[in-house]
Write a protein that holds these residues in place. Structure first.
Motif, PDB file in Angstrom:
ATOM      1  N   ARG A  79       0.884  -1.328  -0.148  1.00 42.73           N
ATOM      2  CA  ARG A  79       0.083  -0.123   0.048  1.00 42.73           C
ATOM      3  C   ARG A  79       0.730   1.371   0.088  1.00 42.73           C
ATOM      4  NH1 ARG A  79      -5.071  -1.512   0.994  1.00 42.73           N
ATOM      5  NH2 ARG A  79      -5.321  -3.546   2.091  1.00 42.73           N
ATOM      6  N   ALA A 104      -5.045   0.658  -9.565  1.00 41.36           N
ATOM      7  CA  ALA A 104      -5.898   1.240  -8.531  1.00 41.36           C
ATOM      8  C   ALA A 104      -6.797   0.251  -7.715  1.00 41.36           C
ATOM      9  CB  ALA A 104      -6.759   2.498  -9.144  1.00 41.36           C
ATOM     10  N   SER A 107      -4.953  -1.843  -5.475  1.00 39.32           N
ATOM     11  CA  SER A 107      -4.655  -1.090  -4.377  1.00 39.32           C
ATOM     12  C   SER A 107      -5.912  -0.730  -3.477  1.00 39.32           C
ATOM     13  CB  SER A 107      -3.560  -0.032  -4.794  1.00 39.32           C
ATOM     14  OG  SER A 107      -2.604  -0.561  -5.238  1.00 39.32           O
ATOM     15  N   VAL A 109      -8.097   1.429  -4.212  1.00 38.27           N
ATOM     16  CA  VAL A 109      -8.445   2.862  -4.061  1.00 38.27           C
ATOM     17  C   VAL A 109      -9.832   3.105  -4.465  1.00 38.27           C
ATOM     18  CG1 VAL A 109      -7.842   5.105  -5.536  1.00 38.27           C
ATOM     19  CG2 VAL A 109      -5.944   3.437  -5.164  1.00 38.27           C
ATOM     20  N   HIS A 152      -2.260   5.221  -6.186  1.00 35.09           N
ATOM     21  CA  HIS A 152      -2.763   4.717  -5.008  1.00 35.09           C
ATOM     22  C   HIS A 152      -1.774   5.737  -3.981  1.00 35.09           C
ATOM     23  CE1 HIS A 152       0.934   2.472  -5.512  1.00 35.09           C
ATOM     24  NE2 HIS A 152       0.772   2.143  -4.352  1.00 35.09           N
TER      25      HIS A 152
END
Lengths: 310, 234
Positions: A79, A104, A107, A109, A152
């Motif tokens: 992260r 994204a 991660s 997001v 991210h």
């Protein structure tokens, strides 16, 4: 706060070898917020060090910690990491937007599609470009990789030769972007084998050679160190013997070797040499045809630092 | 996991692979048409041979090998695994997404032509159920095995074909011990048991033909997760 406490990345006695070949040897270094350039010639171990940093490979000895955590032990560390790998390869069947949106989403997001569009624009690409990545130029691929690495908003941004393939205007934009990220308090680690490129990052520098840590500190200190080393130059002239004698008598060089059309000189102070050589040639009634540094390339700088270290 | 699923489906199914695997499946359909058209032939026997000899022994392993070994293997081979690996996604989810995607693509390539072949042959419902059961067992088992293989070795296709031809096609058909660790034997045993044909050599019981492949899938999946955790990513 101590420097150690502020460090985002810590290498402690890290070595890495592949089938008996040592790629990184006994590196101990801490990297904190701001831009840090990892400088070294090709084969110096920069990419291996960045792979170790990101947990893409395990150290053979020693430990790597990202904010106190082992990047090989817990995917959650990722992260905090955004990587632009050196290789040009991207997932060619995806469009730029799909590629960054995928990054994204992986991660986690929130609103990955909007975040992807924002970051694609940040690197001066068009989010609506319908072409797959296989149709992208090298520079465009490089920039889409940067967008994916930033999507991210990681605290640690790792860029392996990120300016390769970019035109001068894009290079400038990227250098500004990396500087801005560093100013925001993020830890930006950029590798390069181009001295002038690193100079423009205006950053802290870690110099690697043959897998070993050769020097670290502010770029200007490293640059001074490089300027202070002995230099070898060729002085082209029609009177090589007279010029050599004059240079030695004036103490501008510490050694000279003469051939038919030039003098090969060694000097400890290249700036003083450059100031005095024209006057010495004039005094010797010689024509000065050229002054050519023979060891001003980065490799020779690293050889010097390596020899100095050993 | 959903993102990995979509990515793998997208990257593993290239046009070349689709055409090649589609052609292999079409062969089963053509053979079924030929069997149906042959007036003297025992259609029941012929249909079983097509499903057993082509469907489970060739189509299922080859399709699973081509697609599953590419699922993570293509990303590792072209050095793009890093874009997936360096994300805060548990490795078990990554492997599960890739496994699910491989199954989602492989199963239609195997089931559709085999079901079509059985329907063309007109040999009844038992063979249809047996074909579906045998194919699902074969594809699932092979997919789990070859998913990790693609991640672990270069030229996974060559290694996988070697395994299918030498181990499954020859050794496991003759040696009883080897047959116990052969996906094909369990799939063929299930086919024969449900369709009420003579069991193949070294046949396993129906229970073993269901339980052992499940164990194979679990073990292969766990190994793949471990390999992902320990992967040296380029």
């Amino acid at each position: 706060m101590t420097a150690q406490a502020a460090a985002t990345v810590e290498f402690a006695g890290v070595s890495k070898w592949f089938s008996g070949v040592v790629a990184v040897s006994e590196v101990t270094v801490s990297i904190g917020p701001g831009v840090t350039a990892l400088l070294g010639p090709n084969g110096a171990g920069k990419s291996t060090m960045l792979r170790l940093l990101c947990g893409l490979t395990s150290p053979s000895r020693g430990s790597v910690r990202i904010k106190g955590r082992d990047p090989r032990g817990d995917p959650d560390v990722f992260r905090d990491i955004g990587l632009v790998p050196q290789q040009e390869a991207v997932i060619e069947r995806l469009t730029g937007r799909q590629f960054v949106t995928m990054a994204a989403e992986l991660s986690e997001v929130p609103d990955a599609v909007s975040a992807a569009a924002r970051n694609i624009q940040l690197v001066d690409l068009e989010p609506g470009d319908p072409r797959p990545l296989k149709a992208y130029s090298k520079g465009m691929r490089q920039r889409i990789k940067v967008a994916a690495a930033l999507v991210h908003e990681p605290e640690l941004i790792v860029l392996d030769e990120p300016l390769e393939g970019l035109d001068p205007r894009q290079r400038l934009r990227m250098i500004e972007l990396f500087g801005r990220l560093g100013d925001e308090g993020r830890t930006v680690v950029v590798s390069s084998h181009v001295l002038d490129e690193v100079e423009r990052f205006g950053s802290r520098v870690i110099v690697l050679g043959q897998g070993r840590l050769l020097a670290e500190g502010d770029f200007r200190e490293i640059r001074d160190l490089m300027d202070d080393r002995p230099h070898r130059l060729r002085v082209g002239t029609d009177q090589p013997r007279h010029v050599a004698a004059g240079l030695l008598a004036a103490g501008a060089v510490v050694g000279a070797r003469v051939d038919a059309t030039s003098v090969l000189v060694d000097t400890d102070d290249v700036r003083a040499f450059r100031h005095s050589v024209a006057a010495i040639a004039k005094d010797a009634n010689a024509r000065l045809l050229e002054v050519v540094p023979l060891d001003d390339d980065l490799d020779s700088v690293f050889r010097y630092l390596l020899a100095r270290r050993t | 996991m959903n993102t990995i699923f979509r990515l793998v489906v997208r990257t593993q199914l290239t046009r070349g692979r689709a055409v090649a695997l589609g052609a292999l499946g079409t062969l089963a359909v053509i053979l079924a048409i030929a069997a149906r058209a042959g007036a003297d032939a025992d259609v029941n026997r012929s249909m079983h041979d097509i499903i057993d000899g082509l469907g489970l022994a060739v189509l299922a392993p080859v399709t699973s090998l081509v697609l599953a070994s590419a699922a993570l293997g293509d990303l590792a081979e072209d050095r793009t695994l890093v874009y997936v690996w360096l994300r805060p996604l548990a490795r078990w989810k990554m492997a599960l997404g890739a496994l699910a995607a491989s199954l989602a693509v492989s199963l239609p390539f195997v089931l559709v032509p085999l079901i079509a072949a059985v329907l063309i042959g007109g040999t009844g419902g038992d063979l249809l159920v047996a074909t579906i059961a045998g194919a699902v067992v074969a594809v699932t088992g092979y997919t789990a095995l070859f998913l990790g293989l693609g991640l672990r070795v270069k030229r996974a296709l060559v290694w996988g074909l070697g395994y299918v031809v030498i181990w499954e096609g020859a050794v496991a058909r003759t040696a009883r011990g080897a047959a116990r660790i052969s996906v094909q034997v369990y799939a063929r045993s299930l086919l024969a048991a449900i369709a009420d044909y003579a069991p193949p050599r070294q046949a396993a019981s129906v229970g073993a033909s269901i339980i052992v492949p499940i164990v194979v899938v679990i073990v292969a999946y766990v190994v793949t997760v471990r390999w992902l955790q320990r992967a040296e990513v380029a």
